[in-house]
Design an enzyme around this catalytic site. Structure first.
Site, PDB file in Angstrom:
ATOM      1  N   HIS B  66       0.847  -1.193   0.000  1.00  0.00           N
ATOM      2  CA  HIS B  66       0.000   0.000   0.000  1.00  0.00           C
ATOM      3  C   HIS B  66       0.878   1.237   0.000  1.00  0.00           C
ATOM      4  O   HIS B  66       2.079   1.157   0.244  1.00  0.00           O
ATOM      5  CB  HIS B  66      -0.917   0.014   1.214  1.00  0.00           C
ATOM      6  CG  HIS B  66      -0.189   0.095   2.526  1.00  0.00           C
ATOM      7  ND1 HIS B  66       0.662  -0.915   2.951  1.00  0.00           N
ATOM      8  CD2 HIS B  66      -0.139   1.038   3.484  1.00  0.00           C
ATOM      9  CE1 HIS B  66       1.177  -0.573   4.130  1.00  0.00           C
ATOM     10  NE2 HIS B  66       0.715   0.612   4.478  1.00  0.00           N
ATOM     11  N   ALA B  67       0.273   2.382  -0.272  1.00  0.00           N
ATOM     12  CA  ALA B  67       0.968   3.663  -0.173  1.00  0.00           C
ATOM     13  C   ALA B  67      -0.027   4.677   0.370  1.00  0.00           C
ATOM     14  O   ALA B  67      -1.190   4.346   0.616  1.00  0.00           O
ATOM     15  CB  ALA B  67       1.503   4.090  -1.538  1.00  0.00           C
TER      16      ALA B  67
END
Lengths: 94, 151
Positions: B66-67
């Site tokens: 994820h970011a």
């Protein structure tokens, strides 16, 4: 009592850790505020926290960021293992 | 709120990834195919691991790639990639990774409920193994308890 769950970006993994730490507290019949934070915000977030939950990967960076805070940094291996988180929290808070 | 929909385009079964970067990139492509992100998002997921390490391997065999929210996130999205050969991410305890879950969120608040649903699934220690052996997207959706939804 305040607990912070920390991850690199403050979403996703720290939110999972927060959810499962809440489940662990419920099991231990303890109450505490649990916030999620990213690494950049941890120094401020940790100022009035007793426990910081994070992964062993991030623990050194967290310790460096909080400096001489009173908060204890607790390393969680499996973020979904409520048994593990309960054991760790019982040891820190008990 | 439930987990985001998981259309067939967001699922890859038995991907061959040479290393963790290509495993994460596979999840990034799945998010882009399903319309959740632009292709740049994969680079940002990789950058998170380059910057902070393999902490995204949050349970044995499971990476949550994820970011941060960003303009490359078009809507909240989820992708699941199972790996034909397990891949090391460099985590001291939870390697090797067999399942990569890609997560994209448009803002930090909206995802808390869906993450709680993800936690419900993975609180069962057998969930990663069952996902790793799933044969198709329908089986993955069944294991996660989510709808297909339109791509």
């Amino acid at each position: 009592m305040k607990i912070i769950a920390v991850c690199g970006v403050g979403i996703g993994t720290s939110a999972i850790l927060k959810v499962n730490a809440e489940r662990a507290l419920e099991r231990l019949e303890l109450t505490a505020d649990i916030d999620a934070s990213d690494l950049a915000g941890i120094a401020v977030a940790a100022a009035d926290a007793q426990v910081i939950l994070t992964s062993s990967e991030l623990a050194p960076a967290v310790r460096q960021a909080i400096g001489r805070s009173f908060a204890e940094v607790v390393e969680v291996t499996n973020y979904f293992d409520v048994d593990e988180i309960s054991r760790l929290l019982e040891r820190s808070l008990g | 709120m439930n987990l985001p929909p998981l259309p067939d385009e967001a699922v890859v079964i038995g991907a061959h990834a040479a290393d963790w970067r290509s495993a994460v990139r596979e999840a990034g492509r799945a998010l882009t195919r399903s319309g959740a992100t632009r292709s740049d998002y994969a680079d940002r997921m990789i950058a998170v691991i380059e910057e902070f390490g393999a902490y995204v391997v949050i349970a044995p065999g499971l990476a949550l790639a994820h970011a941060r929210p960003g303009r490359d996130v078009l809507r909240e999205g989820l992708a699941v990639v199972t790996l034909a050969e397990p891949v090391a991410f460099g985590h001291p305890h939870n390697d090797p990774v067999r399942v990569v879950v890609g997560l994209a969120v448009a803002n930090a608040e909206e995802h808390v409920a869906s993450v709680a649903n993800l936690a419900n699934v993975f609180n069962d220690a057998g969930a990663v193994g069952r996902l790793a052996h799933a044969r198709d997207a329908t089986e993955i959706r069944g294991l996660l308890g989510i709808e297909g939804g339109a791509a």
